[in-house]
Write an enzyme that holds these catalytic residues in place. Structure first.
Site, short mmCIF file in Angstrom:
data_model
loop_
_atom_site.label_atom_id
_atom_site.label_comp_id
_atom_site.label_asym_id
_atom_site.label_seq_id
_atom_site.Cartn_x
_atom_site.Cartn_y
_atom_site.Cartn_z
N HIS A 6 0.75 -1.20 0.03
CA HIS A 6 0.13 0.04 -0.07
C HIS A 6 0.90 1.36 -0.05
CE1 HIS A 6 1.07 -0.24 4.21
NE2 HIS A 6 0.89 1.01 4.42
N ASP A 31 0.82 5.36 1.68
CA ASP A 31 0.00 6.01 2.95
C ASP A 31 -0.94 7.33 2.21
OD1 ASP A 31 1.16 4.08 4.37
OD2 ASP A 31 2.58 5.64 5.40
N HIS A 34 4.69 0.09 -0.10
CA HIS A 34 5.58 -0.67 0.79
C HIS A 34 4.72 -1.81 1.56
CE1 HIS A 34 3.86 2.92 2.77
NE2 HIS A 34 3.70 2.20 3.90
N ARG A 45 6.04 -8.92 15.99
CA ARG A 45 6.80 -7.66 15.85
C ARG A 45 5.76 -6.55 16.19
NH1 ARG A 45 6.31 -3.79 11.26
NH2 ARG A 45 8.17 -2.53 10.62
#
Length: 338
Positions: A215, A217, A271, A281
């Site tokens: 995607h 941002d 990204h 994570r």
């Protein structure tokens, strides 16, 4: 603790996915999970020079920020004004919150309704599933609440200092694009800026499921604090590369609105986050967004994009995700007059 990924998405996880499967919309090329060629360190910029440096040093720093935003769409900053103590407390507090039972997290009254999110409700195939959970918290949820828990006070500190850094970077980028402007201070209000705390649980099919789908941002810029597990990847020169974590640095990336506002000078880069079979994570991100009525005006004599409001942009993104399973973004707003 974990959301019920296996239960809710069992049909996607255990049936054979083929290109001939009915009702799977055409997906972008970048959604094909391909081997990453290398792990790289993003451009590293010491932003203390913007305050403490002599005029020449300030100008060099500004040019480094602009160059990285043009060539990478991503960079990392050190000596950024947010103490390691605040960052470490932020990490500890969000770990504590995500360790709570799923039922408690999903019904939490800590933040406004809908703040807790997990998975991908619109997913129709594995490539559209994000194996993660998040608290997506408007800035006003943090600053207006009088419940002075450790979590809230830590979030407020992180958010306020991220906000100051975001304004500084945005003003540098505006200046370097030839548009010295008060736009960000006037239009990027707390009502529409937000923090997002992310957790990526271990995934049984790490080669097939994303932690976060590819995607761009939908903001002006994003400030990211991540742990040292790794998993963030971005497109550079038409290939996926893995970002090497740096414990001292924050990651900055350009959003769609800055790409449009700068007439394509700065790049909003696709990204994604990859899953890990054994290790969870954590990350926290601050998003610099304008008010919903703010109009994004593309600069230059031949604007690549037509003018649009942030509200219009968000509505279009939501419609596309619901219909297609993924975001289209800026291509919807290309100016066809030029």
């Amino acid at each position: 603790m974990d959301p019920p990924f296996n239960e809710i998405y069992k049909n996607l996880l255990f049936k054979q996915i083929t290109n001939t499967e009915n009702n799977v919309p055409q997906i972008p090329f970048s959604f094909s999970i391909t081997a990453v060629v290398e792990e790289v360190e993003l451009p590293l910029i010491d932003v203390s020079r913007l305050i403490d440096g002599a005029e020449k040093e300030r100008e060099i720093c500004k040019e480094e920020i602009a160059r990285a935003s043009r060539e990478w769409g991503f960079f990392q900053v050190i000596n950024h004004g947010i103490s390691m103590d605040v960052l470490e407390k932020m990490r500890q507090e969000q770990i504590r919150v995500f360790r709570e039972p799923f039922d408690k997290k999903s019904k939490s009254e800590r933040f406004s309704a809908g703040s807790y999110r997990w998975g991908t409700p619109s997913a129709t195939c594995l490539r559209q599933l994000s194996w993660s959970e998040a608290f997506h918290v408007p800035m006003t949820d943090i600053s207006d609440n009088k419940d002075f828990t450790t979590l809230r006070s830590t979030m407020e500190k992180f958010a306020s200092e991220s906000e100051a850094l975001a304004y500084t970077l945005a003003e540098v980028l505006a200046e370097k694009s030839g548009r010295k402007s008060n736009f960000f201070k006037e239009k990027c209000v707390r009502n529409t800026c937000y923090l997002r705390m992310n957790r990526y649980p271990p995934c049984p099919k790490p080669s097939e499921v994303y932690g976060l789908m590819p995607h761009t941002d939908s903001d002006f810029l994003t400030i990211l604090y991540q742990d040292q597990v790794g998993g963030l990847q971005l497109i550079k020169d038409n290939r996926w590369i893995a970002v090497k974590p740096n414990p001292r640095a924050l990651i900055i990336n350009i959003g769609d609105l800055f790409q449009a506002w700068s007439n394509g000078m700065y790049k909003s880069v696709e990204h994604r986050v990859m899953t890990n079979p054994t290790v969870e994570r954590f990350s926290t991100a601050y998003f610099l967004c304008p008010s919903y009525d703010a109009v994004i005006e593309c600069s230059g004599d031949c604007p690549t994009y037509r003018n649009f409001s942030f509200r219009e942009f968000r509505q279009q993104v939501q419609e596309d995700v619901k219909k297609l399973g993924y975001k289209v973004g800026l291509p919807r707003f290309v100016n066809h007059l030029y």
